[in-house]
Design an enzyme around this catalytic site. Structure first.
Site, mmCIF file in Angstrom:
data_model
loop_
_atom_site.group_PDB
_atom_site.id
_atom_site.type_symbol
_atom_site.label_atom_id
_atom_site.label_comp_id
_atom_site.label_asym_id
_atom_site.label_seq_id
_atom_site.Cartn_x
_atom_site.Cartn_y
_atom_site.Cartn_z
ATOM 1 N N HIS A 130 -6.925 -4.730 1.644
ATOM 2 C CA HIS A 130 -6.075 -5.107 2.765
ATOM 3 C C HIS A 130 -6.859 -5.289 4.063
ATOM 4 O O HIS A 130 -6.360 -5.872 5.020
ATOM 5 C CB HIS A 130 -4.931 -4.103 2.954
ATOM 6 C CG HIS A 130 -5.327 -2.776 3.529
ATOM 7 N ND1 HIS A 130 -5.578 -1.671 2.749
ATOM 8 C CD2 HIS A 130 -5.506 -2.376 4.808
ATOM 9 C CE1 HIS A 130 -5.879 -0.649 3.522
ATOM 10 N NE2 HIS A 130 -5.852 -1.051 4.779
ATOM 11 N N ASP A 160 -6.648 -1.877 -4.278
ATOM 12 C CA ASP A 160 -6.929 -2.005 -2.849
ATOM 13 C C ASP A 160 -8.430 -1.878 -2.568
ATOM 14 O O ASP A 160 -8.836 -1.196 -1.624
ATOM 15 C CB ASP A 160 -6.144 -0.964 -2.051
ATOM 16 C CG ASP A 160 -6.113 -1.288 -0.553
ATOM 17 O OD1 ASP A 160 -6.280 -2.476 -0.207
ATOM 18 O OD2 ASP A 160 -5.959 -0.357 0.259
ATOM 19 N N SER A 244 -9.407 2.613 7.266
ATOM 20 C CA SER A 244 -9.275 2.034 5.930
ATOM 21 C C SER A 244 -10.603 1.450 5.461
ATOM 22 O O SER A 244 -11.236 0.671 6.182
ATOM 23 C CB SER A 244 -8.210 0.942 5.923
ATOM 24 O OG SER A 244 -6.937 1.474 6.181
#
Length: 400
Positions: A130, A160, A244
């Site tokens: 993402h 992911d 992230s």
């Protein structure tokens, strides 16, 4: 009979002048000694001494003592020193502009990444899917602030994860990989990344492993329906937007997780998730080698038996009382390997290839780490209280 030194008339004799003189001298000497002792303890009181200067000296000495430099080294600082140079910023550049302005690339989001490999003149970075989704180009910011253009080698929406490659001319360090299967609840871990963007690059937060082998529901397409259950580690180390793709390391500075997400509600505090490095590594290797992640598929959707209320276990699943773990088949894809093998909704899988299966994580580990497309998978599952055996020929998940 006692004797008294008296005058003939009974009066006390007067003291002599010599005695009075010596007593006076003695008193002066004692007083002088007392004053000398006082001034020696407080030099600012001595005549000709500036008491303000003396006070300044005392304050300076106090400040010098308070400002003493201490080199404090702990297990956490050692781990950060070991791993931090391998943690980078990842900027997602996309074309922007409007009718009145010329289109140009600009950063629409910034995350983190970890340099896990350097080979030849190329360095490889792992980050989250993402973080790079929809990017026209990628810019990596190294720990020293240097910026390097990078390319997406491959990405996988389901886990992911994404792999980037770039020149290693300016790369200073590569992270050491750890063993996430060896982690214990309560073990200290450290998150390193760029919360809220590059302004806070290299930020460090610490915490513990709150749980291992967690399965977290994920809505991949934003339609409000669960598409996948991500396999993650749970930690209370603070993970914020921008973290992230960053590193979760142990006290040896080894990479044991890729920070991915957190639960962000007003009722929840200190619940963050990282992708275990042992689960991420097969995906990373395949993305690096082929640019895509193709998995063997059974053609079923699943739910952990532990999530099924006991009343349904007895009435709907008709399970024996001693069966307390396993995976329930919630649906079967038409014409899939499971469908062709005869599996049905509400079958409860308890064994694969002779290995006990207690939950979705164990099933997925066996399927993805031990099997290949085209392999035969032996499955044992309960149906209406009877233990059945099935033989599945695994297919490509992209065909479902």
């Amino acid at each position: 009979m006692g004797y008294y030194n008296q005058t003939p008339n009974g009066r006390q004799p007067k003291p002599s002048r010599a005695g009075s003189f010596f007593a006076g001298v003695f008193g002066v000497m004692v007083g002088a000694l007392l004053m000398w002792g006082l001034f020696s303890q407080a030099p600012g009181l001595l005549p000709g001494t500036d008491s303000a200067d003396s006070g300044t000296q005392i304050q300076q000495q106090s400040r010098e003592q308070q400002g003493a430099s201490l080199d404090i080294t702990t297990d956490v600082t050692k781990a950060v020193d070991e791993a931090s140079d391998a943690v980078v910023g990842v900027s997602n550049l996309q074309t922007g502009g409007d009718f009145f302005s010329q289109s140009q690339e600009q950063a629409v989001g910034t995350g983190s990444g970890v340099i896990y490999k350097s080979e030849g003149d190329t360095a490889y970075v792992v980050t989250n899917y993402h973080v790079v989704e929809g990017a026209n180009s990628i810019e990596v910011t190294l720990a020293d602030g240097a910026k390097v253009e990078a390319q997406v080698v491959g990405s996988d929406i389901w886990t992911d994860l994404a792999v980037l490659e770039m020149s290693n001319d300016k790369v200073q360090d590569v992270v050491e990989l750890g063993d996430s299967d060896a982690l214990k609840r309560g073990e200290a871990v450290i998150a390193i990344g760029n919360p809220l963007g590059l302004e806070f690059s290299g930020s460090v937060t610490s915490g513990v492993v709150s749980g291992t082998d967690r399965a977290v529901p994920v809505d991949l397409d934003g339609d409000g329906t669960q598409d996948w259950q991500a396999e993650v580690l749970q930690t209370d180390a603070a993970i914020n937007p921008g973290n992230s793709g960053g590193a979760l390391v142990n006290l040896a500075g080894q990479l044991i997780g890729i920070n991915s997400m957190k639960i962000a509600t007003s009722q929840v505090e200190g619940i963050g998730f990282s992708i275990p490095i042992n689960s991420a590594l097969p995906v990373i290797n395949q993305l690096e080698a082929t640019g895509e992640m193709v998995r063997p598929a059974m053609g079923i959707t699943l739910i952990d038996l532990a999530q099924v209320p006991s009343a349904y276990r007895a009435d709907t699943l008709n399970l024996p009382e001693d069966i307390t773990s396993g995976v329930v088949v919630s649906s079967v894809v038409s014409s899939s390997a499971a469908d062709q093998a005869g599996m049905r909704q509400y079958d409860v899988i308890v064994e694969m290839d002779g290995e006990e299966i207690g939950d979705i994580i164990e099933l997925r580990k066996h399927l993805y780490n031990e099997k290949q497309i085209g392999d035969i998978l032996q499955v044992k599952a309960y149906r209406n209280g009877e233990l059945l055996e099935f033989e599945l020929e695994l297919t490509d998940n992209s065909t479902l």
